[in-house]
Design a protein around this motif. Sequence first.
Motif, PDB file in Angstrom:
ATOM      1  N   HIS A 184      -7.320 -12.449  10.941  1.00  0.00           N
ATOM      2  CA  HIS A 184      -7.949 -12.366   9.609  1.00  0.00           C
ATOM      3  C   HIS A 184      -9.459 -12.156   9.697  1.00  0.00           C
ATOM      4  O   HIS A 184     -10.050 -11.539   8.811  1.00  0.00           O
ATOM      5  CB  HIS A 184      -7.597 -13.592   8.773  1.00  0.00           C
ATOM      6  N   HIS A 185     -10.059 -12.643  10.776  1.00  0.00           N
ATOM      7  CA  HIS A 185     -11.491 -12.412  10.991  1.00  0.00           C
ATOM      8  C   HIS A 185     -11.754 -10.912  11.139  1.00  0.00           C
ATOM      9  O   HIS A 185     -12.694 -10.370  10.547  1.00  0.00           O
ATOM     10  CB  HIS A 185     -11.974 -13.161  12.243  1.00  0.00           C
ATOM     11  N   LYS A 186     -10.921 -10.219  11.919  1.00  0.00           N
ATOM     12  CA  LYS A 186     -11.073  -8.765  12.127  1.00  0.00           C
ATOM     13  C   LYS A 186     -10.862  -7.998  10.815  1.00  0.00           C
ATOM     14  O   LYS A 186     -11.616  -7.068  10.502  1.00  0.00           O
ATOM     15  CB  LYS A 186     -10.057  -8.259  13.162  1.00  0.00           C
ATOM     16  N   VAL A 187      -9.842  -8.405  10.054  1.00  0.00           N
ATOM     17  CA  VAL A 187      -9.527  -7.734   8.787  1.00  0.00           C
ATOM     18  C   VAL A 187     -10.675  -7.918   7.791  1.00  0.00           C
ATOM     19  O   VAL A 187     -11.101  -6.963   7.129  1.00  0.00           O
ATOM     20  CB  VAL A 187      -8.197  -8.258   8.189  1.00  0.00           C
ATOM     21  N   ASN A 188     -11.189  -9.150   7.686  1.00  0.00           N
ATOM     22  CA  ASN A 188     -12.290  -9.428   6.762  1.00  0.00           C
ATOM     23  C   ASN A 188     -13.561  -8.687   7.160  1.00  0.00           C
ATOM     24  O   ASN A 188     -14.322  -8.245   6.302  1.00  0.00           O
ATOM     25  CB  ASN A 188     -12.561 -10.941   6.675  1.00  0.00           C
ATOM     26  N   TYR A 189     -13.777  -8.574   8.481  1.00  0.00           N
ATOM     27  CA  TYR A 189     -14.948  -7.831   8.971  1.00  0.00           C
ATOM     28  C   TYR A 189     -14.859  -6.377   8.502  1.00  0.00           C
ATOM     29  O   TYR A 189     -15.846  -5.804   8.027  1.00  0.00           O
ATOM     30  CB  TYR A 189     -15.028  -7.893  10.498  1.00  0.00           C
ATOM     31  N   PHE A 190     -13.678  -5.786   8.630  1.00  0.00           N
ATOM     32  CA  PHE A 190     -13.457  -4.409   8.181  1.00  0.00           C
ATOM     33  C   PHE A 190     -13.767  -4.265   6.692  1.00  0.00           C
ATOM     34  O   PHE A 190     -14.546  -3.393   6.281  1.00  0.00           O
ATOM     35  CB  PHE A 190     -12.007  -3.990   8.466  1.00  0.00           C
ATOM     36  N   LYS A 191     -13.186  -5.138   5.877  1.00  0.00           N
ATOM     37  CA  LYS A 191     -13.358  -5.048   4.423  1.00  0.00           C
ATOM     38  C   LYS A 191     -14.817  -5.225   4.010  1.00  0.00           C
ATOM     39  O   LYS A 191     -15.355  -4.431   3.228  1.00  0.00           O
ATOM     40  CB  LYS A 191     -12.485  -6.103   3.726  1.00  0.00           C
ATOM     41  N   GLU A 192     -15.459  -6.253   4.536  1.00  0.00           N
ATOM     42  CA  GLU A 192     -16.852  -6.541   4.179  1.00  0.00           C
ATOM     43  C   GLU A 192     -17.802  -5.443   4.646  1.00  0.00           C
ATOM     44  O   GLU A 192     -18.703  -5.027   3.920  1.00  0.00           O
ATOM     45  CB  GLU A 192     -17.290  -7.895   4.770  1.00  0.00           C
ATOM     46  N   THR A 193     -17.614  -4.995   5.886  1.00  0.00           N
ATOM     47  CA  THR A 193     -18.501  -3.982   6.458  1.00  0.00           C
ATOM     48  C   THR A 193     -18.400  -2.662   5.702  1.00  0.00           C
ATOM     49  O   THR A 193     -19.420  -2.038   5.393  1.00  0.00           O
ATOM     50  CB  THR A 193     -18.177  -3.762   7.957  1.00  0.00           C
ATOM     51  N   PHE A 194     -17.189  -2.245   5.360  1.00  0.00           N
ATOM     52  CA  PHE A 194     -17.018  -0.996   4.620  1.00  0.00           C
ATOM     53  C   PHE A 194     -17.565  -1.122   3.197  1.00  0.00           C
ATOM     54  O   PHE A 194     -18.203  -0.198   2.687  1.00  0.00           O
ATOM     55  CB  PHE A 194     -15.548  -0.570   4.614  1.00  0.00           C
ATOM     56  N   ARG A 195     -17.336  -2.282   2.558  1.00  0.00           N
ATOM     57  CA  ARG A 195     -17.857  -2.485   1.191  1.00  0.00           C
ATOM     58  C   ARG A 195     -19.381  -2.440   1.163  1.00  0.00           C
ATOM     59  O   ARG A 195     -19.976  -1.785   0.326  1.00  0.00           O
ATOM     60  CB  ARG A 195     -17.374  -3.838   0.646  1.00  0.00           C
ATOM     61  N   LYS A 196     -19.995  -3.159   2.114  1.00  0.00           N
ATOM     62  CA  LYS A 196     -21.468  -3.211   2.171  1.00  0.00           C
ATOM     63  C   LYS A 196     -22.080  -1.827   2.369  1.00  0.00           C
ATOM     64  O   LYS A 196     -23.160  -1.547   1.878  1.00  0.00           O
ATOM     65  CB  LYS A 196     -21.916  -4.124   3.323  1.00  0.00           C
ATOM     66  N   SER A 197     -21.395  -0.970   3.115  1.00  0.00           N
ATOM     67  CA  SER A 197     -21.938   0.365   3.399  1.00  0.00           C
ATOM     68  C   SER A 197     -21.676   1.345   2.255  1.00  0.00           C
ATOM     69  O   SER A 197     -22.137   2.483   2.275  1.00  0.00           O
ATOM     70  CB  SER A 197     -21.327   0.917   4.688  1.00  0.00           C
ATOM     71  N   GLY A 198     -20.902   0.902   1.253  1.00  0.00           N
ATOM     72  CA  GLY A 198     -20.572   1.780   0.125  1.00  0.00           C
ATOM     73  C   GLY A 198     -19.422   2.724   0.409  1.00  0.00           C
ATOM     74  O   GLY A 198     -19.186   3.682  -0.328  1.00  0.00           O
ATOM     75  N   SER A 199     -18.680   2.468   1.495  1.00  0.00           N
ATOM     76  CA  SER A 199     -17.541   3.320   1.857  1.00  0.00           C
ATOM     77  C   SER A 199     -16.264   2.841   1.164  1.00  0.00           C
ATOM     78  O   SER A 199     -16.165   1.690   0.752  1.00  0.00           O
ATOM     79  CB  SER A 199     -17.331   3.285   3.379  1.00  0.00           C
ATOM     80  N   GLY A 200     -15.288   3.736   1.068  1.00  0.00           N
ATOM     81  CA  GLY A 200     -14.016   3.400   0.437  1.00  0.00           C
ATOM     82  C   GLY A 200     -13.082   2.660   1.391  1.00  0.00           C
ATOM     83  O   GLY A 200     -13.229   2.741   2.613  1.00  0.00           O
ATOM     84  N   ILE A 201     -12.120   1.928   0.811  1.00  0.00           N
ATOM     85  CA  ILE A 201     -11.167   1.141   1.601  1.00  0.00           C
ATOM     86  C   ILE A 201      -9.747   1.362   1.088  1.00  0.00           C
ATOM     87  O   ILE A 201      -9.494   1.304  -0.122  1.00  0.00           O
ATOM     88  CB  ILE A 201     -11.479  -0.374   1.513  1.00  0.00           C
ATOM     89  N   VAL A 202      -8.833   1.616   2.011  1.00  0.00           N
ATOM     90  CA  VAL A 202      -7.400   1.666   1.693  1.00  0.00           C
ATOM     91  C   VAL A 202      -6.687   0.815   2.732  1.00  0.00           C
ATOM     92  O   VAL A 202      -6.917   0.971   3.932  1.00  0.00           O
ATOM     93  CB  VAL A 202      -6.837   3.114   1.740  1.00  0.00           C
ATOM     94  N   ASN A 203      -5.837  -0.105   2.293  1.00  0.00           N
ATOM     95  CA  ASN A 203      -5.018  -0.916   3.197  1.00  0.00           C
ATOM     96  C   ASN A 203      -3.557  -0.550   2.956  1.00  0.00           C
ATOM     97  O   ASN A 203      -3.082  -0.642   1.830  1.00  0.00           O
ATOM     98  CB  ASN A 203      -5.197  -2.419   2.911  1.00  0.00           C
ATOM     99  N   THR A 204      -2.858  -0.121   3.999  1.00  0.00           N
ATOM    100  CA  THR A 204      -1.447   0.210   3.813  1.00  0.00           C
ATOM    101  C   THR A 204      -0.612  -0.307   4.987  1.00  0.00           C
ATOM    102  O   THR A 204      -0.966  -0.114   6.142  1.00  0.00           O
ATOM    103  CB  THR A 204      -1.239   1.736   3.601  1.00  0.00           C
TER     104      THR A 204
END
Length: 287
Positions: A250-270
Amino acid sequence: MDTKELLKKVRKIEIKTRRLSDHIFSGEYHTSFKGRGMTFSEVRQYQYGDDIRAIDWNVTARYNEAHVKVFEEERELTMMLMVDISGSESFGSKNQFKKDIVTEIAATMAFSATQNNDKIGLILFSDQIELYIPPKKGRSHVLRIIRELIEFEPKSHKTDVAQALKFLSSTQKKKAIVFMISDFMAEDYEHTLKIASKKHDLTGIRVYDIREEKMPNIGMVSMLDAETGETQLIDTSSKTVRLNYEKYYHHKVNYFKETFRKSGSGIVNTRVDESYVTKLLGYFKSR
């Protein structure tokens, strides 16, 4: 894999993903990702409801009848597919490997771009750049991309997202639509993502398997780390071991979500057992 089997597999993926891109994605893709601006197309007679600011006064004076300038979107874009082919992508359950879903998503996006006459390029990465195919147009080019996604064997099984993003920034000088497809079991890419996101329209597509989220209680098990190649004896009956694994995941997953959000990039989880079609359409519509 022999040539006949490979061509059969490529054709199967083309039929499935092309149908999706033709009927579902091409319109949504066009709407979501705009061209560089508007370019002059033609002059035609004024029609009721036209914007009077578009009137071409020179032509109007010449013909003694109102004419307007028509502009159209300057469409040509470049799509870059960045695909993680490290060891963890070979994980799978329920008869579906992450790698298979990643290939289908990449192929669908490539055909959607082709429908809009855009260029498509490919970066296959592990902890190094395994393969780079410069952006080009056309069906045969897309089929080559699919072929590489199916059969390419990586030299390394580790992952380095930062390295891949650095390569993107150094090779793509003009703005591109970038889809990075991975399970994002990596860290330390915040800075390089920030730089790449300033130049490109970047989306991270995280493909994962439900069985990766929790460690099952099945006693002492010999486990192979697909990325390091190390084998360890793990006591899965230990609650502490299982909890530590969940925390790590969950640490790795949260890092992905937070890092992409902060940079203004889009996120898709499937998830591999979910419909990536639904997830991608929802993402396009939300843009």
